[in-house]
Design a protein around this motif. Structure first.
Motif, mmCIF file in Angstrom:
data_model
loop_
_atom_site.group_PDB
_atom_site.id
_atom_site.type_symbol
_atom_site.label_atom_id
_atom_site.label_comp_id
_atom_site.label_asym_id
_atom_site.label_seq_id
_atom_site.Cartn_x
_atom_site.Cartn_y
_atom_site.Cartn_z
ATOM 1 N N VAL A 45 15.487 -6.456 -4.877
ATOM 2 C CA VAL A 45 16.498 -5.387 -4.846
ATOM 3 C C VAL A 45 17.481 -5.709 -3.720
ATOM 4 C CG1 VAL A 45 16.902 -2.916 -4.491
ATOM 5 C CG2 VAL A 45 14.906 -3.692 -5.801
ATOM 6 N N ASP A 104 9.318 -4.968 -7.428
ATOM 7 C CA ASP A 104 8.897 -5.791 -6.290
ATOM 8 C C ASP A 104 9.411 -7.215 -6.455
ATOM 9 O OD1 ASP A 104 6.582 -5.365 -3.955
ATOM 10 O OD2 ASP A 104 7.021 -7.456 -4.463
ATOM 11 N N LYS A 105 9.717 -7.824 -5.310
ATOM 12 C CA LYS A 105 10.280 -9.172 -5.366
ATOM 13 C C LYS A 105 9.234 -10.258 -5.617
ATOM 14 C CE LYS A 105 10.203 -10.098 -0.385
ATOM 15 N NZ LYS A 105 10.960 -10.609 0.751
ATOM 16 N N SER A 165 2.411 -1.908 10.933
ATOM 17 C CA SER A 165 1.233 -1.096 11.249
ATOM 18 C C SER A 165 0.011 -1.695 10.582
ATOM 19 C CB SER A 165 1.461 0.355 10.825
ATOM 20 O OG SER A 165 1.535 0.467 9.413
ATOM 21 N N TRP A 191 9.286 -7.847 6.291
ATOM 22 C CA TRP A 191 9.030 -9.173 5.706
ATOM 23 C C TRP A 191 9.795 -10.300 6.378
ATOM 24 C CZ3 TRP A 191 6.376 -10.986 1.020
ATOM 25 C CH2 TRP A 191 5.289 -10.158 0.732
ATOM 26 N N ASP A 230 -4.152 -14.565 11.209
ATOM 27 C CA ASP A 230 -4.240 -15.068 9.837
ATOM 28 C C ASP A 230 -3.527 -16.404 9.685
ATOM 29 O OD1 ASP A 230 -5.762 -12.935 9.371
ATOM 30 O OD2 ASP A 230 -4.244 -11.758 8.313
ATOM 31 N N ASP A 240 5.699 0.604 6.389
ATOM 32 C CA ASP A 240 6.121 -0.140 7.582
ATOM 33 C C ASP A 240 7.642 -0.203 7.749
ATOM 34 O OD1 ASP A 240 3.461 -0.489 8.012
ATOM 35 O OD2 ASP A 240 3.486 -2.684 8.053
ATOM 36 N N GLY A 261 1.901 -6.423 -2.322
ATOM 37 C CA GLY A 261 2.505 -6.617 -0.993
ATOM 38 C C GLY A 261 1.628 -7.512 -0.136
ATOM 39 N N LEU A 262 1.481 -7.130 1.120
ATOM 40 C CA LEU A 262 0.706 -7.957 2.052
ATOM 41 C C LEU A 262 -0.780 -7.941 1.720
ATOM 42 C CD1 LEU A 262 2.558 -7.132 5.386
ATOM 43 C CD2 LEU A 262 2.633 -9.264 4.097
ATOM 44 N N ILE A 275 -2.960 -1.166 7.054
ATOM 45 C CA ILE A 275 -3.045 -0.703 5.661
ATOM 46 C C ILE A 275 -3.170 0.826 5.602
ATOM 47 C CG2 ILE A 275 -4.410 -0.822 3.540
ATOM 48 C CD1 ILE A 275 -5.498 -3.535 4.686
ATOM 49 N N PRO A 310 0.806 -1.240 0.000
ATOM 50 C CA PRO A 310 0.000 0.000 0.000
ATOM 51 C C PRO A 310 0.830 1.277 0.000
ATOM 52 C CG PRO A 310 -0.375 -1.324 2.006
ATOM 53 C CD PRO A 310 0.412 -2.167 1.055
ATOM 54 N N ALA A 311 1.970 1.307 0.705
ATOM 55 C CA ALA A 311 2.793 2.524 0.741
ATOM 56 C C ALA A 311 3.338 2.834 -0.655
ATOM 57 C CB ALA A 311 3.934 2.376 1.750
ATOM 58 N N ARG A 352 -10.930 -10.569 4.218
ATOM 59 C CA ARG A 352 -10.738 -9.213 4.748
ATOM 60 C C ARG A 352 -10.425 -8.220 3.635
ATOM 61 N NH1 ARG A 352 -6.635 -9.620 8.646
ATOM 62 N NH2 ARG A 352 -7.560 -11.304 9.826
HETATM 63 C C1 FAD Z 1 -0.496 -11.582 7.933
HETATM 64 C C2 FAD Z 1 -0.843 -10.121 8.007
HETATM 65 C C3 FAD Z 1 -2.164 -9.731 8.028
HETATM 66 C C4 FAD Z 1 -2.512 -8.386 8.129
HETATM 67 N N1 FAD Z 1 -3.823 -8.027 8.147
HETATM 68 C C5 FAD Z 1 -4.164 -6.704 8.190
HETATM 69 C C6 FAD Z 1 -5.527 -6.299 8.162
HETATM 70 O O1 FAD Z 1 -6.444 -7.119 8.117
HETATM 71 N N2 FAD Z 1 -5.791 -4.959 8.197
HETATM 72 C C7 FAD Z 1 -4.809 -4.016 8.242
HETATM 73 O O2 FAD Z 1 -5.099 -2.810 8.251
HETATM 74 N N3 FAD Z 1 -3.507 -4.375 8.271
HETATM 75 C C8 FAD Z 1 -3.162 -5.695 8.227
HETATM 76 N N4 FAD Z 1 -1.844 -6.054 8.232
HETATM 77 C C9 FAD Z 1 -0.809 -4.999 8.193
HETATM 78 C C10 FAD Z 1 -0.648 -4.418 6.757
HETATM 79 O O3 FAD Z 1 -0.722 -5.457 5.823
HETATM 80 C C11 FAD Z 1 0.683 -3.694 6.644
HETATM 81 O O4 FAD Z 1 0.768 -2.717 7.670
HETATM 82 C C12 FAD Z 1 0.846 -3.009 5.282
HETATM 83 O O5 FAD Z 1 0.673 -3.927 4.225
HETATM 84 C C13 FAD Z 1 2.228 -2.370 5.164
HETATM 85 O O6 FAD Z 1 2.326 -1.759 3.911
HETATM 86 P P1 FAD Z 1 3.736 -1.457 3.229
HETATM 87 O O7 FAD Z 1 3.422 -0.938 1.866
HETATM 88 O O8 FAD Z 1 4.572 -0.644 4.132
HETATM 89 O O9 FAD Z 1 4.467 -2.879 3.103
HETATM 90 P P2 FAD Z 1 4.030 -4.287 2.501
HETATM 91 O O10 FAD Z 1 2.579 -4.413 2.260
HETATM 92 O O11 FAD Z 1 4.677 -5.267 3.386
HETATM 93 O O12 FAD Z 1 4.740 -4.295 1.080
HETATM 94 C C14 FAD Z 1 6.140 -4.308 0.959
HETATM 95 C C15 FAD Z 1 6.499 -4.781 -0.436
HETATM 96 O O13 FAD Z 1 7.914 -4.724 -0.580
HETATM 97 C C16 FAD Z 1 8.337 -5.859 -1.314
HETATM 98 N N5 FAD Z 1 9.751 -6.102 -0.990
HETATM 99 C C17 FAD Z 1 10.287 -6.369 0.232
HETATM 100 N N6 FAD Z 1 11.637 -6.485 0.129
HETATM 101 C C18 FAD Z 1 11.947 -6.286 -1.187
HETATM 102 C C19 FAD Z 1 13.162 -6.271 -1.910
HETATM 103 N N7 FAD Z 1 14.348 -6.476 -1.323
HETATM 104 N N8 FAD Z 1 13.114 -6.047 -3.230
HETATM 105 C C20 FAD Z 1 11.922 -5.838 -3.862
HETATM 106 N N9 FAD Z 1 10.734 -5.825 -3.220
HETATM 107 C C21 FAD Z 1 10.744 -6.045 -1.907
HETATM 108 C C22 FAD Z 1 7.412 -6.974 -0.849
HETATM 109 O O14 FAD Z 1 7.356 -8.005 -1.801
HETATM 110 C C23 FAD Z 1 6.082 -6.222 -0.709
HETATM 111 O O15 FAD Z 1 5.357 -6.273 -1.911
HETATM 112 C C24 FAD Z 1 -1.480 -7.400 8.175
HETATM 113 C C25 FAD Z 1 -0.141 -7.794 8.191
HETATM 114 C C26 FAD Z 1 0.182 -9.148 8.112
HETATM 115 C C27 FAD Z 1 1.626 -9.556 8.133
#
Ligand code: FAD
Length: 346
Positions: free
Chosen positions: A89, A46-47, A316, A112, A168, A310, A53-54, A318, A26-27, A63
């Motif tokens: 990366v 993205d990897k 945190s 992750w 989950d 995150d 992402g999540l 979404i 989402p970020a 959900r």
């Molecule tokens: C199991 C689980 C369930 C959850 N359920 C909820 C929920 O129901 N409601 C809610 O509000 N929040 C929920 N959360 C929290 C929420 O999903 C996260 O806070 C949110 O997705 C974080 O967003 P982000 O964009 O920072 O990172 P992420 O969504 O983690 O995305 C990071 C991305 O970076 C990519 N990446 C990582 N390392 C590399 C690399 N070296 N090279 C290339 N790409 C890379 C990953 O593949 C991923 O696509 C949940 C979290 C988990 C773990």
């Protein structure tokens, strides 16, 4: 789910600066959807084999409906955002090269890696980090790898933790046909990060919830060396608030008991995963908890490099992750058009 911050017909054709976003959660998607509307060239790396992402690989369908996430990504593609998936990366592609190649870099790689419990038996076969297990399972579920490559969990499973990952992991265990799922949490559902409602939903699906207990050691099978067969748990009581503001769980001596199990999924916290090349931090400072340090403009300690989501503020939800990406995009835009001068510490 909408990530694009403007109408498709309003996306400018001419390109101003170039931005690479590492991480399509989402970020990263929120930032991409704003930067492309400001007329910048946006590449998201993205990897995983598909963006989201999540939202795609962590959170269950009930959900977050996956077709809505995919529709949001498709709209970004239509707006001109380029996605490069299946690229790690720091391994397949060098972060240093990306910093050199693009006008700005946004790191949004999330958290992750599961923090593991350091207790006896942690190395036994059948003890898994919950996030890694969930991600592998979703990869198989969406056809990216064979289901047989995901280890079976057996008849009984113990999940450790009280956050979304733990909840989950229980749903995934049920989906995998585990007959008896036990969730163990060291505080009560009132203090659990996932909230009491999620615990209730688990109980309605037959999960046995054990509050105020914590694993002390994992027990090896007597008939199958190297494999987990049980968990020794100890009961806890709640003391004074700790640094998180929640009551501190304190072990009750002599209250140990054993739960037999075929597998354990540990979900006791997640670690930030910045995409650094091996052996270097690229001059990007980390905080003590491993999150990336930034100033209030989302600038890291390395010129041109911003961080959001995150990986910047720790695990945190979404909403905050999406907002963080959107906020960061405003400062990246100002930087690219020369309205954000200087750089912290330089
Ligand atoms: C199991 C689980 C369930 C959850 N359920 C909820 C929920 O129901 N409601 C809610 O509000 N929040 C929920 N959360 C929290 C929420 O999903 C996260 O806070 C949110 O997705 C974080 O967003 P982000 O964009 O920072 O990172 P992420 O969504 O983690 O995305 C990071 C991305 O970076 C990519 N990446 C990582 N390392 C590399 C690399 N070296 N090279 C290339 N790409 C890379 C990953 O593949 C991923 O696509 C949940 C979290 C988990 C773990």
């Amino acid at each position: 789910m909408r990530f694009l911050g403007c109408r498709l017909e309003d996306v400018p054709v001419a390109r101003r600066g170039s931005v690479v976003i590492i991480g399509a959660g989402p970020a990263g998607l929120g930032a991409a959807g704003r930067l492309v509307c400001r007329g910048h060239e946006v590449v998201v790396v993205d990897k995983m084999p598909e963006p989201g992402g999540l939202l795609i690989f962590g959170i269950p369908e009930f959900r977050i409906p996956k077709d809505r996430v995919r529709a949001g990504v498709a709209e970004l593609r239509e707006a001109g955002v380029e996605f490069k998936t299946g690229i790690v990366v720091g391994k397949d592609v060098s972060l240093e090269n990306l910093i050199r190649e693009f006008d700005a870099v946004l790191i949004a790689t999330g958290t992750w890696e599961t923090r593991r419990l350091r207790i006896p038996g942690a190395e036994l076969e059948g003890v898994y980090g919950a996030l890694e297990y969930i991600v592998n399972y979703f990869l198989a579920k969406y056809g990216y790898r064979p289901l047989e490559s995901v280890p079976p969990l057996g008849e009984r499973s113990v999940v450790v933790g009280g956050g979304y990952t733990a909840v989950d992991a229980c749903h995934v265990a049920l989906e995998r046909g585990v007959r008896e799922v036990h969730l163990v949490y060291r505080r009560t559902r009132r203090e659990a990060p996932a909230g009491p409602e999620e615990f209730k939903r688990l109980e309605e699906r037959g999960v046995v919830v054990h509050e105020l207990v914590s694993p002390k050691r994992y027990i090896e099978c007597s008939g199958r060396r190297g494999r987990v067969c049980g968990v020794e748990l100890i009961r806890m009581e709640l003391g004074e608030p700790d640094e998180t503001g929640r009551p501190r769980p304190i072990p009750v001596p002599g209250s140990e008991f054993i739960l037999e199990t075929d597998s354990v999924l540990e979900a006791v916290g997640l670690r930030p995963t910045p995409p650094f090349d091996p052996g270097t931090d690229h001059g990007i400072r980390l905080n003590r908890d491993g999150t990336i340090w930034t100033d209030e403009f989302f600038r890291t300690s390395r010129r041109k490099v911003f961080a959001a989501g995150d990986v910047r503020h720790g695990p945190s939800k979404i909403g905050p992750a999406l907002k963080s990406g959107i906020d960061a995009s405003q400062w990246i835009h100002k930087y690219l058009v020369g309205e954000l001068k200087g750089w912290p510490g330089l």
